[in-house]
Design a protein around this motif. Structure first.
Motif, PDB file in Angstrom:
ATOM      1  N   LEU A 391       0.857  -1.183   0.000  1.00  0.00           N
ATOM      2  CA  LEU A 391       0.000   0.000   0.000  1.00  0.00           C
ATOM      3  C   LEU A 391       0.891   1.230   0.000  1.00  0.00           C
ATOM      4  N   ASN A 392       0.737   2.073  -1.007  1.00  0.00           N
ATOM      5  CA  ASN A 392       1.509   3.313  -1.116  1.00  0.00           C
ATOM      6  C   ASN A 392       0.669   4.469  -0.603  1.00  0.00           C
ATOM      7  N   ILE A 393       1.140   5.123   0.438  1.00  0.00           N
ATOM      8  CA  ILE A 393       0.402   6.204   1.093  1.00  0.00           C
ATOM      9  C   ILE A 393       1.136   7.519   0.867  1.00  0.00           C
ATOM     10  N   THR A 394       0.375   8.539   0.477  1.00  0.00           N
ATOM     11  CA  THR A 394       0.919   9.893   0.355  1.00  0.00           C
ATOM     12  C   THR A 394       0.252  10.774   1.403  1.00  0.00           C
ATOM     13  N   LEU A 395       1.044  11.268   2.339  1.00  0.00           N
ATOM     14  CA  LEU A 395       0.524  12.084   3.435  1.00  0.00           C
ATOM     15  C   LEU A 395       0.304  13.525   2.977  1.00  0.00           C
ATOM     16  N   PRO A 396      -0.453  14.314   3.744  1.00  0.00           N
ATOM     17  CA  PRO A 396      -0.750  15.694   3.331  1.00  0.00           C
ATOM     18  C   PRO A 396       0.484  16.550   3.069  1.00  0.00           C
ATOM     19  N   ASP A 397       1.596  16.268   3.739  1.00  0.00           N
ATOM     20  CA  ASP A 397       2.803  17.070   3.526  1.00  0.00           C
ATOM     21  C   ASP A 397       3.634  16.584   2.341  1.00  0.00           C
ATOM     22  N   GLY A 398       3.109  15.577   1.608  1.00  0.00           N
ATOM     23  CA  GLY A 398       3.813  15.058   0.451  1.00  0.00           C
ATOM     24  C   GLY A 398       4.702  13.872   0.739  1.00  0.00           C
ATOM     25  N   THR A 399       4.894  13.563   2.011  1.00  0.00           N
ATOM     26  CA  THR A 399       5.689  12.394   2.386  1.00  0.00           C
ATOM     27  C   THR A 399       5.005  11.116   1.911  1.00  0.00           C
ATOM     28  N   THR A 400       5.793  10.195   1.402  1.00  0.00           N
ATOM     29  CA  THR A 400       5.225   8.922   0.946  1.00  0.00           C
ATOM     30  C   THR A 400       5.717   7.784   1.828  1.00  0.00           C
ATOM     31  N   GLU A 401       4.867   6.788   1.994  1.00  0.00           N
ATOM     32  CA  GLU A 401       5.215   5.603   2.764  1.00  0.00           C
ATOM     33  C   GLU A 401       4.757   4.364   2.015  1.00  0.00           C
ATOM     34  N   GLU A 402       5.548   3.318   2.111  1.00  0.00           N
ATOM     35  CA  GLU A 402       5.173   2.022   1.564  1.00  0.00           C
ATOM     36  C   GLU A 402       4.943   1.054   2.716  1.00  0.00           C
ATOM     37  N   VAL A 403       3.768   0.421   2.707  1.00  0.00           N
ATOM     38  CA  VAL A 403       3.423  -0.539   3.763  1.00  0.00           C
ATOM     39  C   VAL A 403       3.263  -1.907   3.125  1.00  0.00           C
ATOM     40  N   LYS A 404       4.084  -2.851   3.550  1.00  0.00           N
ATOM     41  CA  LYS A 404       3.986  -4.215   3.048  1.00  0.00           C
ATOM     42  C   LYS A 404       2.866  -4.949   3.766  1.00  0.00           C
ATOM     43  N   GLY A 405       2.205  -5.846   3.038  1.00  0.00           N
ATOM     44  CA  GLY A 405       1.144  -6.624   3.653  1.00  0.00           C
ATOM     45  C   GLY A 405       0.546  -7.593   2.662  1.00  0.00           C
ATOM     46  N   VAL A 406      -0.714  -7.941   2.882  1.00  0.00           N
ATOM     47  CA  VAL A 406      -1.436  -8.824   1.975  1.00  0.00           C
ATOM     48  C   VAL A 406      -2.793  -8.198   1.674  1.00  0.00           C
ATOM     49  N   VAL A 407      -3.333  -8.546   0.527  1.00  0.00           N
ATOM     50  CA  VAL A 407      -4.655  -8.049   0.167  1.00  0.00           C
ATOM     51  C   VAL A 407      -5.547  -9.235  -0.180  1.00  0.00           C
ATOM     52  N   PHE A 408      -6.715  -9.269   0.458  1.00  0.00           N
ATOM     53  CA  PHE A 408      -7.779 -10.187   0.056  1.00  0.00           C
ATOM     54  C   PHE A 408      -8.723  -9.377  -0.807  1.00  0.00           C
ATOM     55  N   ASN A 409      -9.029  -9.892  -1.998  1.00  0.00           N
ATOM     56  CA  ASN A 409      -9.957  -9.147  -2.846  1.00  0.00           C
ATOM     57  C   ASN A 409     -10.908 -10.087  -3.563  1.00  0.00           C
ATOM     58  N   GLU A 410     -12.063  -9.527  -3.865  1.00  0.00           N
ATOM     59  CA  GLU A 410     -13.099 -10.243  -4.602  1.00  0.00           C
ATOM     60  C   GLU A 410     -13.488  -9.422  -5.820  1.00  0.00           C
ATOM     61  N   ALA A 411     -13.619 -10.082  -6.947  1.00  0.00           N
ATOM     62  CA  ALA A 411     -14.188  -9.480  -8.152  1.00  0.00           C
ATOM     63  C   ALA A 411     -15.402 -10.304  -8.530  1.00  0.00           C
ATOM     64  N   THR A 412     -16.585  -9.696  -8.427  1.00  0.00           N
ATOM     65  CA  THR A 412     -17.842 -10.415  -8.621  1.00  0.00           C
ATOM     66  C   THR A 412     -18.494  -9.995  -9.931  1.00  0.00           C
ATOM     67  N   PHE A 413     -18.871 -10.984 -10.718  1.00  0.00           N
ATOM     68  CA  PHE A 413     -19.564 -10.763 -11.981  1.00  0.00           C
ATOM     69  C   PHE A 413     -20.950 -11.401 -11.863  1.00  0.00           C
ATOM     70  N   ILE A 414     -21.992 -10.609 -12.057  1.00  0.00           N
ATOM     71  CA  ILE A 414     -23.352 -11.110 -11.901  1.00  0.00           C
ATOM     72  C   ILE A 414     -24.052 -11.271 -13.236  1.00  0.00           C
ATOM     73  N   SER A 415     -23.827 -10.351 -14.158  1.00  0.00           N
ATOM     74  CA  SER A 415     -24.469 -10.439 -15.475  1.00  0.00           C
ATOM     75  C   SER A 415     -23.630  -9.736 -16.503  1.00  0.00           C
TER      76      SER A 415
END
Length: 415
Positions: A391-415
């Protein structure tokens, strides 16, 4: 739906009213009331869920869900679903149980955040001076699975809905807002901890971790609500930083100019940074309008380089991205905060991190299936993934941070 036949409303009037309507950037965060997470158990055609998602200490992904489905004049059906996926061993345990005797409140309490059936009990403990508000979940969804789990909201991260007041968190369908044809709502605890034990085939598994809770309702037939859904949950290492996004695309019947103008994309999200709710985001993108990268609030999920999946027939993504931007809620960092996540997943026939391609009609009760499948060609699928990500975060002062982790995601198709 049938009210339109008897009304004199303009057939070209907007018949979807997104959750973002009338919500200013300053009012994106709506504080939850205790009643927001009560079981509503709506009648008519509606699906209501309480879902708890967690990443456990060993890296496994855990989901527990209660689903209450009302289908017209039939008696409601209730399910308890359980998923435990270990990305290291690829062991995937999935159980879905139709239950009987569901009541809310649970016997012995008047708190409608609780519920009980023959196969599960969910109790709620309000916060005290020394404890956080907590759901206690016990369940036997199958003969070989027993669950005992306490899920507590992190005290420093409040629950929220998009927008303030009793209508906050709600998207309404139908031209008449005073008598809508249906609605969708989402109420979030964006940061939780879980503690407990899961027993699978006699083996005890420690179920301690971090995650989230969501209370959701689709207040009409699900095949009329949306043609697509996107959900993402990023969990940073250490559990202090996370990001959540929920998005749906309306069916052709609901849009800015009535029937036939659908394809409206409605998105809600949030980012938690270092144990504080950092930003709440919400955005609606109307069909035919390009997403404006200059607007102050952005909340977007995108699919890239789609390919036809021979397993499902859908054009599935080979890469996804998620983007959040809005006014910072961090007291010591006023201004605009943004975050983004890029997720390459590869070819649909050899996906990276794929948990499964879920055939929805194979998993739901027969009476609900009949209602959804009446629309010719409707065959919903949910693609579920668990992948390492940043996750790449940009703070209000322009500082950037990278946070390592995992992502669970769903992509749902109905029609």
């Amino acid at each position: 739906m049938f009210s339109s036949f008897f009304s004199a409303s303009d057939p070209n009037a907007a018949n979807i009213h997104p959750v973002t309507n009338g919500v200013t950037p300053a009012d994106l965060f709506g504080e939850l009331t205790p009643e927001d997470n009560n079981w509503v158990c709506p009648g008519g055609f509606a699906t209501e869920t309480h879902v708890w998602y967690h990443r456990l200490e060993d890296g496994s992904f855990l989901m527990c869900q209660v689903i209450h489905s009302s289908v017209g004049l039939w008696y409601p059906t209730v399910q308890f679903t359980f998923r435990l996926f270990n990305p290291a061993t690829k062991e995937h345990i999935w159980r879905s149980a139709n239950v009987s005797g569901f009541v809310s409140p649970a016997p012995g309490t008047d708190d409608k955040r609780t519920g009980k059936s023959d196969k599960f009990t969910v109790l709620f403990k309000p916060a005290t001076a020394g404890t956080e508000e907590t759901y206690s979940i016990t369940s036997n969804p199958a003969d070989d699975v027993q669950i005992s789990l306490d899920v507590s909201r992190v005290a420093s991260v409040p629950g929220f809905k998009l927008g303030k007041g009793p209508k906050g968190g709600n998207t309404y369908f139908g031209a008449n807002l005073e008598s809508p044809e249906g609605y969708v709502w989402h109420k979030f605890w964006p940061s939780t901890t879980c503690k407990g034990t899961i027993v699978v085939s006699g083996k005890a598994i420690s179920a301690n971790g971090t995650g989230m809770f969501v209370h959701a309702i689709q207040g009409m037939r699900p095949n009329l609500v949306a043609s697509r859904w996107n959900f993402a949950r990023f969990e940073g290492e250490g559990g202090k930083t996370s990001a959540t996004m929920m998005e749906f695309t309306s069916t052709p019947g609901y849009g800015k100019k009535g029937d036939g103008s659908g394809g409206v994309v409605v998105n809600v999200g949030c980012v938690v940074k270092d144990g504080q709710l950092a930003v709440v985001t919400g955005e609606t993108i109307w069909p035919g309008e390009l997403a404006d990268d200059g607007v102050p609030v952005q909340s977007r999920a995108k699919h890239y380089d789609t390919k036809k999946d021979k397993d499902t027939g859908y054009n599935a993504p080979t890469r996804l991205s998620y983007h959040w931007k809005g006014p910072s809620l961090l007291g010591d960092a006023p201004g605009t905060l943004a975050a983004s996540l890029d997720l390459p997943v590869g070819d649909p026939q050899a996906y990276s991190g794929l948990i499964g391609k879920v055939d929805v009609l194979a998993e739901i009760p027969k009476v609900v299936k009949a209602v959804i499948a009446y629309a010719a060609g409707t065959k919903p699928y949910i693609y579920t993934f668990l992948n390492p990500s940043t996750l790449n975060i940009t703070l209000p002062d322009g500082t950037t941070e990278e946070v390592k982790g995992v992502v669970f995601n769903e992509a749902t198709f109905i029609s």
